[in-house]
Design a protein around this motif. Structure first.
Motif, mmCIF file in Angstrom:
data_model
loop_
_atom_site.group_PDB
_atom_site.id
_atom_site.type_symbol
_atom_site.label_atom_id
_atom_site.label_comp_id
_atom_site.label_asym_id
_atom_site.label_seq_id
_atom_site.Cartn_x
_atom_site.Cartn_y
_atom_site.Cartn_z
ATOM 1 N N ARG A 67 3.240 -1.864 -8.045
ATOM 2 C CA ARG A 67 4.099 -1.030 -7.366
ATOM 3 C C ARG A 67 5.525 -1.612 -7.558
ATOM 4 N N ARG B 44 10.013 -1.427 -7.293
ATOM 5 C CA ARG B 44 11.045 -1.168 -6.487
ATOM 6 C C ARG B 44 12.182 -1.653 -7.312
ATOM 7 N N ILE C 254 6.558 -5.119 -7.102
ATOM 8 C CA ILE C 254 6.399 -5.633 -5.652
ATOM 9 C C ILE C 254 5.294 -6.690 -5.575
ATOM 10 N N LEU D 231 7.389 -4.711 4.614
ATOM 11 C CA LEU D 231 7.349 -3.678 3.700
ATOM 12 C C LEU D 231 6.921 -2.568 4.106
ATOM 13 N N GLU D 232 5.581 -2.442 4.670
ATOM 14 C CA GLU D 232 4.939 -1.287 5.079
ATOM 15 C C GLU D 232 5.573 -0.930 6.348
ATOM 16 N N ALA E 155 8.725 -0.630 6.893
ATOM 17 C CA ALA E 155 9.813 0.060 6.105
ATOM 18 C C ALA E 155 9.450 1.081 5.503
ATOM 19 N N GLU F 274 7.966 1.306 2.608
ATOM 20 C CA GLU F 274 7.845 1.008 1.189
ATOM 21 C C GLU F 274 6.630 1.044 0.737
ATOM 22 N N ILE F 275 5.530 0.676 1.244
ATOM 23 C CA ILE F 275 4.238 0.606 0.622
ATOM 24 C C ILE F 275 3.229 0.960 1.892
ATOM 25 N N HIS F 276 1.962 1.362 1.349
ATOM 26 C CA HIS F 276 0.967 1.251 2.462
ATOM 27 C C HIS F 276 -0.472 0.613 2.165
#
Length: 456
Positions: free
Chosen positions: A191, A193, A198, A271-272, A274, A276-278
């Motif tokens: 992933r 960014r 990440i 991060l999740e 926010a 940005e990821i799951h």
């Protein structure tokens, strides 16, 4: 007043040495990192403390200052992590110092529990052991697993493609050495960014992640979610799954701390939050001590499924029955009794328990192939390994695939589909619960039919 003071002291000491249930931290404080020079002195060990939720950051800071430690990070699943400024000669004396310091804390601001992390003479290690047999010589053609037909990896993906089932993208956190970011089976499934992958790798390695790359991390990562392009290794996870490396220095010269695993999980949780990821799945192909902070992290992250290798025998090379193992023989995280954790044993080519694999009818609910497994290695190559480390990511990849089919599934539901889809081997019935062996195709088809019938 004198008797009140004695009672408060007693309560403080009791809270230190008792093992009360973790309480959620009531207040948030700013994350504080050690100076990099101090972090590099990691051989000095760490002090990890869980204070009462009523304890302000100022009092916590003063406690650590008086203990002559420096804060690394605060509020990591309810714990504060600090590093010692000098080597610890006697952990017992540190415990006595902590007890003495507790006398000075107000009654409502006590230490709930703590642990002292010391550098291990015998390092924490991947499980099972990263046992290499044959290097493939960097072949770029499709490397089909001998067990593909047995557990139905390709058939599962063919089934989904034929029915055009939409798959929701999500990540798998791989707690391990770092995977080679440039490997052709790894680079496409990271992933990104701002053009960079990440990952979490601790303070020193963020600028140079390659210092934590290792064959074991590559191997495990590709088994779980290697790029599905018909070349090299196709992982079990969905085509649009992505890897989230939580990099730990298993084979390097530095000390390995379980608290870094908790720090990495906190980072990915942030991060999740926010957007940005799951992620819903964490693979843990390693052996560690009975860490309070990692246990607390897994407990708090109840919506995540943690898949752990059962371990490769004991120090004498004898497989361990984890159901009956005494405390000094247990393998963590596999031995923790948590509803969101699956421990995985390894089977050989004959669907029997591999001769190196730990087991336990109550502790280990499922097995997966773990002998002569080919997967990715450093420098774009491939290597054959054996171990419960190889079995665990096959289950983790399956879990991700099920979550991809229906994003809002609970951990318990995914576990049910994994177990109900598994086949039963009579040779395993005395070692693994119901003798279950992973079957990806069966689990996928069961969930597909459930979705079709609107259940769940």
């Amino acid at each position: 007043m004198k008797w009140n003071r004695i009672v408060l002291i007693f309560l403080a000491v009791f809270c230190i040495f008792g093992n009360s249930e973790p309480a959620k931290q009531a207040e948030k404080s700013k994350t504080v990192f050690l100076d990099k020079k101090i972090i590099s002195k990691s051989l000095y060990g760490r002090l990890i403390v869980k204070f009462s939720p009523k304890t302000p950051i100022e009092i916590r800071r003063k406690f650590f200052k008086d203990m002559e430690v420096e804060i690394i990070e605060t509020d990591v699943f309810g714990f504060d992590i600090a590093g010692f400024k000098k080597p610890i000669k006697n952990a017992g004396s540190v415990s006595r110092d902590i007890a003495g310091m507790a006398y000075l804390l107000p009654a409502e601001r006590v230490i709930i529990e703590y642990e002292i992390e010391l550098p291990k003479k015998k390092k924490a290690k991947p499980q099972g052991g990263c046992l290499a047999d044959v290097r493939s010589g960097g072949e770029k053609k499709f490397l089909e697993h001998w067990f593909d037909k047995e557990i139905g990896i390709s058939k599962a993906h063919e089934f989904l493609a034929k029915r055009r089932v939409p798959l929701h993208p999500s990540g798998i956190v791989i707690v391990d050495e770092g995977p080679d970011f440039g490997h052709p089976d790894i680079k496409p499934v990271l992933r990104y960014r701002a053009g960079k992958p990440i990952y979490w790798a601790g303070d020193l390695a963020f600028s140079s992640p390659e210092m934590l790359f290792g064959n074991h991390g590559c191997h495990v990562s590709c088994l779980a979610a290697g790029y599905r392009d018909g070349n090299g290794i196709d992982g079990v996870a969905a085509q649009n799954a992505y890897l989230l490396p939580l990099m730990v220095d298993f084979d390097g010269d530095d000390a390995v701390f379980a608290s870094d695993i908790a720090r990495g999980l906190k980072y990915f949780k942030k991060l999740e939050s926010a957007g940005e990821i799951h992620w819903r799945v964490v693979n843990m192909s390693f052996l560690f001590h009975n860490s309070k902070i990692v246990y607390a992290a897994m407990q708090e992250l109840s919506d995540k499924l943690f898949v752990a290798s059962a371990g490769n025998s004991d120090e004498d090379g004898i497989p361990v029955n984890l159901d009956r193992a005494p405390p000094n023989k247990k393998f963590y995280p596999a031995s923790w009794a948590l509803p969101n954790k699956i421990a995985v044993a390894a089977t050989d080519e004959n669907s029997k328990l591999a001769d190196f694999s730990n087991y336990g009818k109550n502790t280990v609910p499922i097995a997966a192939p773990g002998a002569k497994v080919t997967s990715c290695s450093l420098k774009g190559e491939y290597v054959r390994m054996k171990g419960t480390s190889m079995a665990s990511p096959l289950v983790a990849g399956t879990a991700q695939l099920l979550f991809a089919m229906k994003r809002n599934l609970s951990v318990a539901q995914v576990e049910v589909f994994i177990f109900q889809g598994a086949t039963s081997a009579s040779a395993l019935k005395y070692q693994i619960n119901d003798g279950l062996i992973l079957n990806v195709r069966n689990s996928v088809e069961l969930l597909y039919n459930a979705i079709k019938n609107k259940n769940p």
